[in-house]
Structure formats: C-alpha cells, structure tokens
Design a protein around this motif. Sequence first.
Motif, mmCIF file in Angstrom:
data_model
loop_
_atom_site.group_PDB
_atom_site.id
_atom_site.type_symbol
_atom_site.label_atom_id
_atom_site.label_comp_id
_atom_site.label_asym_id
_atom_site.label_seq_id
_atom_site.Cartn_x
_atom_site.Cartn_y
_atom_site.Cartn_z
ATOM 1 N N ILE A 196 -2.648 8.265 -3.507
ATOM 2 C CA ILE A 196 -1.880 8.069 -2.275
ATOM 3 C C ILE A 196 -2.437 6.900 -1.483
ATOM 4 C CG2 ILE A 196 -1.270 9.121 -0.061
ATOM 5 C CD1 ILE A 196 -1.207 11.826 -1.477
ATOM 6 N N GLN A 197 -3.763 6.817 -1.392
ATOM 7 C CA GLN A 197 -4.383 5.710 -0.681
ATOM 8 C C GLN A 197 -4.150 4.381 -1.407
ATOM 9 O OE1 GLN A 197 -5.953 8.665 -1.168
ATOM 10 N NE2 GLN A 197 -5.873 9.375 0.951
ATOM 11 N N VAL A 198 -4.168 4.427 -2.750
ATOM 12 C CA VAL A 198 -3.867 3.223 -3.529
ATOM 13 C C VAL A 198 -2.445 2.754 -3.225
ATOM 14 C CG1 VAL A 198 -3.468 2.331 -5.853
ATOM 15 C CG2 VAL A 198 -5.497 3.712 -5.390
ATOM 16 N N ALA A 199 -1.500 3.704 -3.215
ATOM 17 C CA ALA A 199 -0.111 3.356 -2.915
ATOM 18 C C ALA A 199 0.024 2.782 -1.508
ATOM 19 C CB ALA A 199 0.781 4.586 -3.077
ATOM 20 N N ALA A 200 -0.739 3.337 -0.554
ATOM 21 C CA ALA A 200 -0.686 2.823 0.823
ATOM 22 C C ALA A 200 -1.170 1.384 0.892
ATOM 23 C CB ALA A 200 -1.528 3.718 1.736
ATOM 24 N N LEU A 201 -2.261 1.085 0.189
ATOM 25 C CA LEU A 201 -2.781 -0.284 0.170
ATOM 26 C C LEU A 201 -1.766 -1.244 -0.438
ATOM 27 C CD1 LEU A 201 -4.869 -2.574 0.190
ATOM 28 C CD2 LEU A 201 -5.806 -1.634 -1.921
ATOM 29 N N VAL A 202 -1.227 -0.871 -1.601
ATOM 30 C CA VAL A 202 -0.308 -1.770 -2.292
ATOM 31 C C VAL A 202 0.978 -1.940 -1.491
ATOM 32 C CG1 VAL A 202 1.044 -2.096 -4.401
ATOM 33 C CG2 VAL A 202 -1.305 -1.240 -4.545
ATOM 34 N N GLU A 203 1.461 -0.856 -0.901
ATOM 35 C CA GLU A 203 2.645 -0.945 -0.054
ATOM 36 C C GLU A 203 2.428 -1.943 1.082
ATOM 37 O OE1 GLU A 203 5.089 2.565 1.937
ATOM 38 O OE2 GLU A 203 3.259 2.114 3.050
ATOM 39 N N ALA A 204 1.289 -1.845 1.761
ATOM 40 C CA ALA A 204 0.981 -2.756 2.859
ATOM 41 C C ALA A 204 0.861 -4.190 2.366
ATOM 42 C CB ALA A 204 -0.315 -2.322 3.544
ATOM 43 N N ALA A 205 0.249 -4.380 1.180
ATOM 44 C CA ALA A 205 0.075 -5.727 0.628
ATOM 45 C C ALA A 205 1.429 -6.341 0.266
ATOM 46 C CB ALA A 205 -0.838 -5.671 -0.592
ATOM 47 N N VAL A 206 2.303 -5.554 -0.345
ATOM 48 C CA VAL A 206 3.636 -6.056 -0.702
ATOM 49 C C VAL A 206 4.404 -6.454 0.549
ATOM 50 C CG1 VAL A 206 5.877 -5.435 -1.687
ATOM 51 C CG2 VAL A 206 3.781 -4.763 -2.865
ATOM 52 N N ASN A 207 4.385 -5.603 1.547
ATOM 53 C CA ASN A 207 5.093 -5.912 2.793
ATOM 54 C C ASN A 207 4.531 -7.164 3.456
ATOM 55 O OD1 ASN A 207 6.876 -3.745 2.624
ATOM 56 N ND2 ASN A 207 5.486 -2.348 3.691
ATOM 57 N N ALA A 208 3.206 -7.341 3.382
ATOM 58 C CA ALA A 208 2.581 -8.504 4.025
ATOM 59 C C ALA A 208 2.974 -9.802 3.331
ATOM 60 C CB ALA A 208 1.065 -8.343 4.032
ATOM 61 N N VAL A 209 2.924 -9.833 1.994
ATOM 62 C CA VAL A 209 3.218 -11.089 1.294
ATOM 63 C C VAL A 209 4.704 -11.414 1.334
ATOM 64 C CG1 VAL A 209 1.207 -10.896 -0.212
ATOM 65 C CG2 VAL A 209 3.412 -10.036 -1.005
ATOM 66 N N THR A 210 5.568 -10.406 1.367
ATOM 67 C CA THR A 210 7.001 -10.695 1.456
ATOM 68 C C THR A 210 7.375 -11.137 2.878
ATOM 69 O OG1 THR A 210 7.440 -8.324 1.771
ATOM 70 C CG2 THR A 210 7.687 -9.206 -0.452
#
Length: 310
Positions: A216-230
């Motif tokens: 869940i924490q991994v998904a939270a990190l990746v979700e935030a990273a995807v939103n940031a770069v887009t």
Amino acid sequence: MLIEPFAGETVGSVFRRLATRNAVPAGELWTTIRHERPRLPLRTTPELVPRLVEQLADLPPGFFDSRRADRLFVRCVHVNWRHSNCSMCAPLPAPITRCRRCTNGEPVEVRTRAGAVCARHRRWHYAGADRDLARAANFFRAERCLTGTLWERGIGPDTGELELATTLIRATDLGQEDESHRTALARHYPEAVRLVALATEPWAERFLANTNVGPIQVAALVEAAVNAVTAGTSHDIDAVRASFHAEGRETVIGLDWPMRLRHGRSPGLDDLGRRILTFAPRVRATLLRHTDARKPPARQPRPSSRHAQV
C-alpha cells in the motif's frame, strides 16, 4: 561488395546488410557458411560466428568486441559495489535501431549508449520509427537524462523500467490502456524518463528496499510520483522527494495529508493508486532491479598437469 559498419553495430545487422548489399538472401549466405562449418544450426544465427562475419565484411579482428563506454553500469566487487561500467561485469544494452537519417535509410541495429532519440537529426527512432521531433525539446532533455543519469544507474531503453513507467502513466488515462508499449513510449517518453529518474533516486531506493514498507505504501509513493511527473512542475516533484520516508516499522507520508503510518495501514489511495496496488510487487522489483549486484564470471578451472600432458 562491402558495407560501411557503424560503431556498436551488431553481428546480425552487419550480416543482413552484407547479404542485402550483395543481393544474396541471408538464408542462402548462411547455408554457404554451413557448408564450411556443418555443425552450425540450420537457423540463420550469425551471432555464433562473429569472427567469420568480420572476415566476410572485411572488418578488423575484434570489431564486434564491445566497448566499455557502451556498457550499462552495474554494481560489482571490482569497484567496492558501486555502479560502474566494469569491463568484466557490466552488460551491454539490448540492440536498438539507429536513426534512419544517420544510416541513409538502411535498417541498422546497434548496442551503444543511446536511447530512442537522435539529437543530430532531431528524430524519434525507437523500434525502427522515424518521426520528426524538431519542436519537442522535452524529448531531448529526456534522452540526455536516459544516457546520462539513468545509464549510470544501469537503466537503458529496454531494461524494463521505461516499460513499467509507460504502463503507470497510461493507467491515468483509461482510454489509452490498450495501446502498445511502442506507441505509448513515443507519446510519453519525457514523462516516463522523469518518472524512472524520480523513482530510482537514492531516497526512493531506500523506501522501496525497506522490508517494513508494504504494497500500500509502495502504491502511495508511485501514485504520487506519477501525478507529479504528469503535472510537470518541479514543485510537485520536490514535494514527493520530501514526503516519503521509512523509519523502521513506520512509514512517514507527508503530502496533502501529513501522517505517520504503521506498517500495513492504508494512506487512502485514489483510483490510480488502487490500480497500481494490483501490481505493486512488479513495481517494486522493477524499480529496484538496478540495485542488484553482479558477481564476476566464474573462472574455468585450470587443467591439472596430468590432463595437460594427455
């Protein structure tokens, strides 16, 4: 008739171009070689006889020996487990097609320190494509990042990280989920490179490698990273860097909702995060692949003096 080889050109590429230049089907040329070396397989596999292909193409001996500068960096014992393009341990990148403008229209395959963009002719050339990028400065920045920062982390065009990144970015747009990786990468190359660069920085590596951090924490990190770069702003990317830390059995997440989570507690994922959660193990394994250490090839045992005399 001979051909003009390109730096880093593969054995198979030279063989095919040599056959084409002399109007001989590649299969027939291989059959001729097999008459001299009958133990070779029926399938056309010139990679098995690089020295013979060098002779056929009138190339200097050792032309196909790889250059250290082209190797992907890897952690190994020879440099105290730091990343390096060690001549013994570092692998070559997967073969890629060269820019058609550079090769005068010929299909050429090379294994060099290069990505998907030709800066000289400002073309997109991944997988044989030839697309104009004259007004796409973000693609050239991405290419420099890939062949610079990411290459020195052991990440190349086809090591898996960029494919994962395009999959994650496509997950933000349900209407594009069915497109091929080749098409998606051509659309999202700058964002995909930025996402890989962000998610493989040392702080992210420590977060993902912490065994107390759950999916869940991994998904939270990746979700935030995807939103940031887009979103495309440095402020959003800096916020992600500052917001994810793992401390023992506690994960500190401090984006829009500063909080301290015990292992296994949900940070409240949105739709993208929940989709990412379905393949969190693949995300973790792929983004940590570059941290794997390489052992040098095992040396063949030397024959004993008794066997040497036989």
